[in-house]
Write a protein that holds these residues in place. Structure first.
Motif, PDB file in Angstrom:
ATOM      1  N   UNK A 185      -6.242   8.745   8.192  1.00  0.00           N
ATOM      2  CA  UNK A 185      -6.896   8.070   7.141  1.00  0.00           C
ATOM      3  C   UNK A 185      -7.704   9.305   6.340  1.00  0.00           C
ATOM      4  N   UNK A 186      -8.233  10.220   7.390  1.00  0.00           N
ATOM      5  CA  UNK A 186      -9.378  11.269   6.768  1.00  0.00           C
ATOM      6  C   UNK A 186      -8.226  12.449   6.023  1.00  0.00           C
ATOM      7  N   UNK A 187      -7.188  12.674   6.543  1.00  0.00           N
ATOM      8  CA  UNK A 187      -6.356  13.567   6.097  1.00  0.00           C
ATOM      9  C   UNK A 187      -5.818  12.995   4.502  1.00  0.00           C
ATOM     10  N   UNK A 188      -5.460  11.659   4.557  1.00  0.00           N
ATOM     11  CA  UNK A 188      -4.983  10.842   3.312  1.00  0.00           C
ATOM     12  C   UNK A 188      -6.395  11.225   2.399  1.00  0.00           C
ATOM     13  N   UNK A 189      -7.460  10.874   2.682  1.00  0.00           N
ATOM     14  CA  UNK A 189      -8.713  10.814   1.947  1.00  0.00           C
ATOM     15  C   UNK A 189      -8.849  12.357   1.441  1.00  0.00           C
ATOM     16  N   UNK A 190      -8.569  13.373   2.034  1.00  0.00           N
ATOM     17  CA  UNK A 190      -8.570  14.889   1.695  1.00  0.00           C
ATOM     18  C   UNK A 190      -7.554  15.185   0.656  1.00  0.00           C
ATOM     19  N   UNK A 191      -6.389  14.342   0.852  1.00  0.00           N
ATOM     20  CA  UNK A 191      -5.300  14.963  -0.090  1.00  0.00           C
ATOM     21  C   UNK A 191      -5.619  14.119  -1.483  1.00  0.00           C
ATOM     22  N   UNK A 192      -6.151  12.984  -1.293  1.00  0.00           N
ATOM     23  CA  UNK A 192      -6.457  11.995  -2.504  1.00  0.00           C
ATOM     24  C   UNK A 192      -7.388  12.792  -3.306  1.00  0.00           C
ATOM     25  N   UNK A 193      -8.533  13.170  -2.721  1.00  0.00           N
ATOM     26  CA  UNK A 193      -9.713  13.933  -3.460  1.00  0.00           C
ATOM     27  C   UNK A 193      -9.029  15.058  -4.025  1.00  0.00           C
ATOM     28  N   UNK A 194      -8.174  15.860  -3.464  1.00  0.00           N
ATOM     29  CA  UNK A 194      -7.540  16.902  -4.134  1.00  0.00           C
ATOM     30  C   UNK A 194      -6.937  16.694  -5.323  1.00  0.00           C
ATOM     31  N   UNK A 195      -6.208  15.599  -5.322  1.00  0.00           N
ATOM     32  CA  UNK A 195      -5.286  14.984  -6.360  1.00  0.00           C
ATOM     33  C   UNK A 195      -6.120  14.703  -7.520  1.00  0.00           C
ATOM     34  N   UNK A 203     -10.708   9.178 -11.265  1.00  0.00           N
ATOM     35  CA  UNK A 203     -11.596   8.539 -10.246  1.00  0.00           C
ATOM     36  C   UNK A 203     -10.721   8.194  -8.993  1.00  0.00           C
ATOM     37  N   UNK A 204     -11.845   8.433  -8.062  1.00  0.00           N
ATOM     38  CA  UNK A 204     -11.246   8.289  -6.577  1.00  0.00           C
ATOM     39  C   UNK A 204     -11.865   6.853  -5.883  1.00  0.00           C
ATOM     40  N   UNK A 205     -11.078   6.153  -5.500  1.00  0.00           N
ATOM     41  CA  UNK A 205     -11.354   4.643  -5.191  1.00  0.00           C
ATOM     42  C   UNK A 205     -10.868   4.647  -3.728  1.00  0.00           C
ATOM     43  N   UNK A 206     -11.925   4.556  -2.952  1.00  0.00           N
ATOM     44  CA  UNK A 206     -11.707   4.567  -1.424  1.00  0.00           C
ATOM     45  C   UNK A 206     -11.980   2.944  -0.998  1.00  0.00           C
ATOM     46  N   UNK A 207     -10.929   2.358  -0.085  1.00  0.00           N
ATOM     47  CA  UNK A 207     -10.744   1.259  -0.017  1.00  0.00           C
ATOM     48  C   UNK A 207     -10.925   0.908   1.501  1.00  0.00           C
ATOM     49  N   UNK A 208     -11.508   0.037   2.042  1.00  0.00           N
ATOM     50  CA  UNK A 208     -11.425  -0.247   3.551  1.00  0.00           C
ATOM     51  C   UNK A 208     -11.065  -1.877   3.624  1.00  0.00           C
ATOM     52  N   UNK A 209     -10.535  -2.360   4.430  1.00  0.00           N
ATOM     53  CA  UNK A 209      -9.877  -4.088   4.735  1.00  0.00           C
ATOM     54  C   UNK A 209     -10.503  -4.083   5.882  1.00  0.00           C
ATOM     55  N   UNK A 229     -16.581   8.743  -7.194  1.00  0.00           N
ATOM     56  CA  UNK A 229     -15.955   8.247  -6.161  1.00  0.00           C
ATOM     57  C   UNK A 229     -16.666   6.766  -6.118  1.00  0.00           C
ATOM     58  N   UNK A 230     -15.651   5.739  -5.886  1.00  0.00           N
ATOM     59  CA  UNK A 230     -16.034   4.470  -5.604  1.00  0.00           C
ATOM     60  C   UNK A 230     -15.474   4.044  -4.123  1.00  0.00           C
ATOM     61  N   UNK A 231     -16.489   3.039  -3.419  1.00  0.00           N
ATOM     62  CA  UNK A 231     -16.138   2.494  -2.261  1.00  0.00           C
ATOM     63  C   UNK A 231     -16.238   1.200  -2.516  1.00  0.00           C
ATOM     64  N   UNK A 232     -14.723   0.503  -1.696  1.00  0.00           N
ATOM     65  CA  UNK A 232     -14.998  -1.067  -1.845  1.00  0.00           C
ATOM     66  C   UNK A 232     -14.607  -1.407  -0.164  1.00  0.00           C
TER      67      UNK A 232
END
Length: 134
Positions: A7-17, A24-30, A74-77
């Motif tokens: 998940x951290x690798x995915x977040x790093x990639x998404x932040x770069x994109x 805007x980067x929206x980071x979600x946890x369920x 960055x938004x967190x949900x």
């Protein structure tokens, strides 16, 4: 975001994109209540799970992106529900969905039911599955 290395690798990639595209980067946890036959947890139980999920999310985002990245919005949900359903629902309002892959190998990685595979099959926007150990 569950705090795991994939998940951290995915977040790093998404932040770069997001930086490349100005998005805007929206980071979600369920989170969801564990199901036990014949047992129902007391009402405050779900609040504790939501609070814990939120702490894991915030800590993970800070570990990957730093305290306050000035070059990203960055938004967190924290959303109750099964991870697949939460992410597929979020994909309806997204330009791109980025998920990590635990990469358990050729056989188990091919099994139905993994979050990344279900997101690829049901997402309403393009999906990037970040694999690997880097």
């Amino acid at each position: 975001m569950d705090g795991s290395p994939p998940a951290q690798r995915a977040l790093r990639w998404a932040a770069g994109q997001a930086r490349l595209t100005g998005a805007r980067l929206h980071v979600v946890t369920a989170w969801e209540l564990p199901s036990y036959h014949g047992w129902a947890p007391p009402a405050p139980y779900d609040e504790d799970l939501a609070a814990t999920a939120g702490k894991v999310l915030s800590i993970s985002v800070r570990e990957v992106l730093g305290d306050e990245p000035s070059d990203l919005v960055v938004a967190e949900s924290v959303v109750p529900g099964h991870p697949v359903q939460v992410l597929v629902d979020a994909s309806a309002r997204a330009a791109l969905l980025v998920v990590g892959c635990r990469g358990h190998g050729a056989f188990t990685g091919a099994l139905l039911g993994s979050v990344s595979q279900q997101c690829v099959q049901h997402s309403r926007c393009p999906v990037v599955v970040v694999r690997g150990s880097g």
